[in-house]
Motif scaffolding. Sequence first.
Motif, PDB file in Angstrom:
ATOM      1  N   ASN A  13      -9.753 -16.364  14.236  1.00  0.00           N
ATOM      2  CA  ASN A  13      -9.037 -16.629  15.715  1.00  0.00           C
ATOM      3  C   ASN A  13      -9.141 -15.501  16.590  1.00  0.00           C
ATOM      4  O   ASN A  13      -8.560 -14.955  17.312  1.00  0.00           O
ATOM      5  CB  ASN A  13      -7.543 -16.757  15.395  1.00  0.00           C
ATOM      6  N   TYR A  62     -16.892 -18.491 -10.583  1.00  0.00           N
ATOM      7  CA  TYR A  62     -17.534 -17.836 -11.772  1.00  0.00           C
ATOM      8  C   TYR A  62     -16.499 -17.460 -12.902  1.00  0.00           C
ATOM      9  O   TYR A  62     -16.711 -17.816 -14.097  1.00  0.00           O
ATOM     10  CB  TYR A  62     -18.281 -16.750 -11.378  1.00  0.00           C
ATOM     11  N   LYS A  82      -7.107 -12.220  12.061  1.00  0.00           N
ATOM     12  CA  LYS A  82      -7.963 -10.995  11.998  1.00  0.00           C
ATOM     13  C   LYS A  82      -9.326 -11.382  12.059  1.00  0.00           C
ATOM     14  O   LYS A  82      -9.953 -10.805  12.877  1.00  0.00           O
ATOM     15  CB  LYS A  82      -7.671 -10.246  10.894  1.00  0.00           C
ATOM     16  N   TYR A  83      -9.827 -12.212  11.474  1.00  0.00           N
ATOM     17  CA  TYR A  83     -11.349 -12.648  11.154  1.00  0.00           C
ATOM     18  C   TYR A  83     -11.588 -13.811  11.945  1.00  0.00           C
ATOM     19  O   TYR A  83     -12.848 -14.014  12.238  1.00  0.00           O
ATOM     20  CB  TYR A  83     -11.503 -12.543   9.568  1.00  0.00           C
ATOM     21  N   VAL A  85     -16.734  -6.096   9.398  1.00  0.00           N
ATOM     22  CA  VAL A  85     -17.017  -6.296   7.856  1.00  0.00           C
ATOM     23  C   VAL A  85     -18.519  -6.104   7.854  1.00  0.00           C
ATOM     24  O   VAL A  85     -19.146  -6.067   8.542  1.00  0.00           O
ATOM     25  CB  VAL A  85     -17.036  -7.926   7.781  1.00  0.00           C
ATOM     26  N   GLU A 144     -22.551  -7.743 -19.663  1.00  0.00           N
ATOM     27  CA  GLU A 144     -22.751  -9.239 -19.904  1.00  0.00           C
ATOM     28  C   GLU A 144     -21.618  -9.973 -19.304  1.00  0.00           C
ATOM     29  O   GLU A 144     -21.332 -11.208 -19.898  1.00  0.00           O
ATOM     30  CB  GLU A 144     -23.299  -9.701 -21.044  1.00  0.00           C
ATOM     31  N   ASP A 190     -24.600 -18.408 -22.658  1.00  0.00           N
ATOM     32  CA  ASP A 190     -25.960 -18.057 -22.091  1.00  0.00           C
ATOM     33  C   ASP A 190     -26.406 -16.657 -22.428  1.00  0.00           C
ATOM     34  O   ASP A 190     -27.096 -16.071 -21.946  1.00  0.00           O
ATOM     35  CB  ASP A 190     -26.251 -18.439 -20.606  1.00  0.00           C
ATOM     36  N   ARG A 191     -25.401 -15.750 -23.045  1.00  0.00           N
ATOM     37  CA  ARG A 191     -25.607 -14.394 -23.009  1.00  0.00           C
ATOM     38  C   ARG A 191     -26.685 -14.353 -24.073  1.00  0.00           C
ATOM     39  O   ARG A 191     -27.096 -15.016 -24.943  1.00  0.00           O
ATOM     40  CB  ARG A 191     -24.249 -13.710 -23.830  1.00  0.00           C
ATOM     41  N   ARG A 192     -27.437 -12.935 -23.759  1.00  0.00           N
ATOM     42  CA  ARG A 192     -28.432 -12.570 -24.849  1.00  0.00           C
ATOM     43  C   ARG A 192     -27.997 -11.878 -25.932  1.00  0.00           C
ATOM     44  O   ARG A 192     -27.776 -10.646 -26.070  1.00  0.00           O
ATOM     45  CB  ARG A 192     -29.317 -11.809 -23.996  1.00  0.00           C
ATOM     46  N   SER A 240     -17.991 -15.920   5.476  1.00  0.00           N
ATOM     47  CA  SER A 240     -18.573 -15.443   4.227  1.00  0.00           C
ATOM     48  C   SER A 240     -17.747 -14.929   3.021  1.00  0.00           C
ATOM     49  O   SER A 240     -17.906 -14.663   2.038  1.00  0.00           O
ATOM     50  CB  SER A 240     -19.905 -14.449   4.679  1.00  0.00           C
ATOM     51  N   MET A 241     -16.642 -14.171   3.709  1.00  0.00           N
ATOM     52  CA  MET A 241     -15.676 -13.401   2.862  1.00  0.00           C
ATOM     53  C   MET A 241     -14.944 -14.596   2.053  1.00  0.00           C
ATOM     54  O   MET A 241     -14.818 -14.575   0.714  1.00  0.00           O
ATOM     55  CB  MET A 241     -14.441 -12.492   3.161  1.00  0.00           C
ATOM     56  N   MET A 291       0.822  -1.015  -0.003  1.00  0.00           N
ATOM     57  CA  MET A 291      -0.144  -0.174  -0.074  1.00  0.00           C
ATOM     58  C   MET A 291       1.001   1.416   0.024  1.00  0.00           C
ATOM     59  O   MET A 291       0.359   2.330  -0.287  1.00  0.00           O
ATOM     60  CB  MET A 291      -0.849   0.020   1.319  1.00  0.00           C
ATOM     61  N   TYR A 324     -16.385 -19.170 -16.971  1.00  0.00           N
ATOM     62  CA  TYR A 324     -17.007 -18.025 -17.770  1.00  0.00           C
ATOM     63  C   TYR A 324     -17.025 -18.478 -19.323  1.00  0.00           C
ATOM     64  O   TYR A 324     -18.119 -18.112 -19.951  1.00  0.00           O
ATOM     65  CB  TYR A 324     -15.905 -16.662 -17.573  1.00  0.00           C
ATOM     66  N   GLY A 365     -21.334  -8.206   5.930  1.00  0.00           N
ATOM     67  CA  GLY A 365     -20.996  -9.597   5.840  1.00  0.00           C
ATOM     68  C   GLY A 365     -19.700 -10.024   4.647  1.00  0.00           C
ATOM     69  O   GLY A 365     -19.459 -11.169   4.674  1.00  0.00           O
ATOM     70  N   ILE A 369     -20.112 -20.345 -19.397  1.00  0.00           N
ATOM     71  CA  ILE A 369     -21.269 -19.288 -19.168  1.00  0.00           C
ATOM     72  C   ILE A 369     -21.623 -18.489 -20.174  1.00  0.00           C
ATOM     73  O   ILE A 369     -22.784 -17.936 -20.495  1.00  0.00           O
ATOM     74  CB  ILE A 369     -21.248 -18.710 -17.750  1.00  0.00           C
ATOM     75  N   LEU A 428     -20.017 -13.329  11.270  1.00  0.00           N
ATOM     76  CA  LEU A 428     -20.109 -14.288  10.030  1.00  0.00           C
ATOM     77  C   LEU A 428     -19.287 -13.852   9.057  1.00  0.00           C
ATOM     78  O   LEU A 428     -18.811 -14.528   7.880  1.00  0.00           O
ATOM     79  CB  LEU A 428     -21.498 -13.877   9.372  1.00  0.00           C
ATOM     80  N   GLY A 429     -18.868 -12.565   8.883  1.00  0.00           N
ATOM     81  CA  GLY A 429     -17.816 -12.132   7.735  1.00  0.00           C
ATOM     82  C   GLY A 429     -16.330 -12.836   7.486  1.00  0.00           C
ATOM     83  O   GLY A 429     -16.226 -12.965   6.372  1.00  0.00           O
ATOM     84  N   ALA A 484     -17.588 -16.022  -0.533  1.00  0.00           N
ATOM     85  CA  ALA A 484     -17.740 -15.146  -1.610  1.00  0.00           C
ATOM     86  C   ALA A 484     -16.467 -15.111  -2.664  1.00  0.00           C
ATOM     87  O   ALA A 484     -16.903 -15.028  -3.822  1.00  0.00           O
ATOM     88  CB  ALA A 484     -18.005 -13.909  -1.014  1.00  0.00           C
TER      89      ALA A 484
END
Lengths: 88, 252
Positions: free
Chosen positions: A51, A72, A48-49, B52, B89, A82-84, A61-62, A13, A76, B55, A79, A57-58, A65
């Motif tokens: 222990n 995904y 950090k999240y 967070v 898309e 399936d595009r329109r 869940s992170m 950073m 891709y 979530g 997938i 929940l974070g 996600a």
Amino acid sequence: LPAAVLLKDTKLMDVKLGQLGSWLAMRDFTPGGIMGAIRRGHERYYNKYINVRKGGLGGISMVLAGYVILSYMWSYDHIKHDRRRKYH
Amino acid sequence: MLSRLVLRAAPAALRALPPPVAVGVLHATRTLHTTQQSLAPVPPLPEKGGEVRHGLIPEEFFQFLYPKTGVTGPYMLGTGLLLYLLSKEIYVVNHETAAAACILTVIIYAIKKFGADVAAFADKLNEEKLASALAMKNEAIQTLQTAIEEEKKEQWRVEGRSYLFDAKRNNIAMLLETNYRERLLTVYNEVKKRLDYQVAMQNLKRQKEQDHMIQWVEKNVVQSITPQQQKESIAKCILDLKALSKTAHAAV
């Protein structure tokens, strides 16, 4: 005169945008270095999240996600169909 | 402290040894554990994890954008990103999207409804574990404390050892004295018995000599009384008797 910090030791950073290339080139890309980096990252996230006394929940869940997004991205190519649009 | 002295003296001693021996000896003289042991006590776990939001997104991201874009910055970024993905898309809306929407609805509903209870239950489990561990620790400390008390008492008792030994010594001395006196009495009695025996022997001997002599003298005297003397003595006795009777008659 502030103490000159080597580019090697600055954190991501604090690296200026122009120095990003050289900073990346200086990183340790040996297998041991990569394992060390993975271990460090895992330790940071874990301590950090997860222990903690009252973990929330974070924490998981992170991770879930991130897994969803990664899967995904890996599927891709499948997938795409399936595009329109008329012509794929 | 003495170990440090030894450790300091050891290198000099090692150098004094002949070189091959010094090389072979393990160089364990450098001081180990030079710093304080920093592993115990272990620092306690932090109370809460990193913040967070919704979530999914760490709070640091919002703080990172706050100086430049204020409070709504990250949300605008999120909306713009979403619209971009949908319009180009890059994120394709298909049957999986419907499934994901249903699943997410159910998950979020469940979390909103049961989240607090599950958290309380997990906290209770944690509390129980902590409490049992703490109880064990306290119990261990207590037992060690009582052990220390007992040890101190034993040390105090040891001080009274000298009195005990004095009493025992007195007992033994008394026993020895008694024994000695008993034996003294026995010796005295034995010696007295022997001496009495000697005295009795002498008395007996003298008595026997006396008796024997008296008998012998009597026997000789009786023997020496000839019949003539016997007649003379009888006649004399008769004369004396007559004289006595006369004086007796006269007295009456």
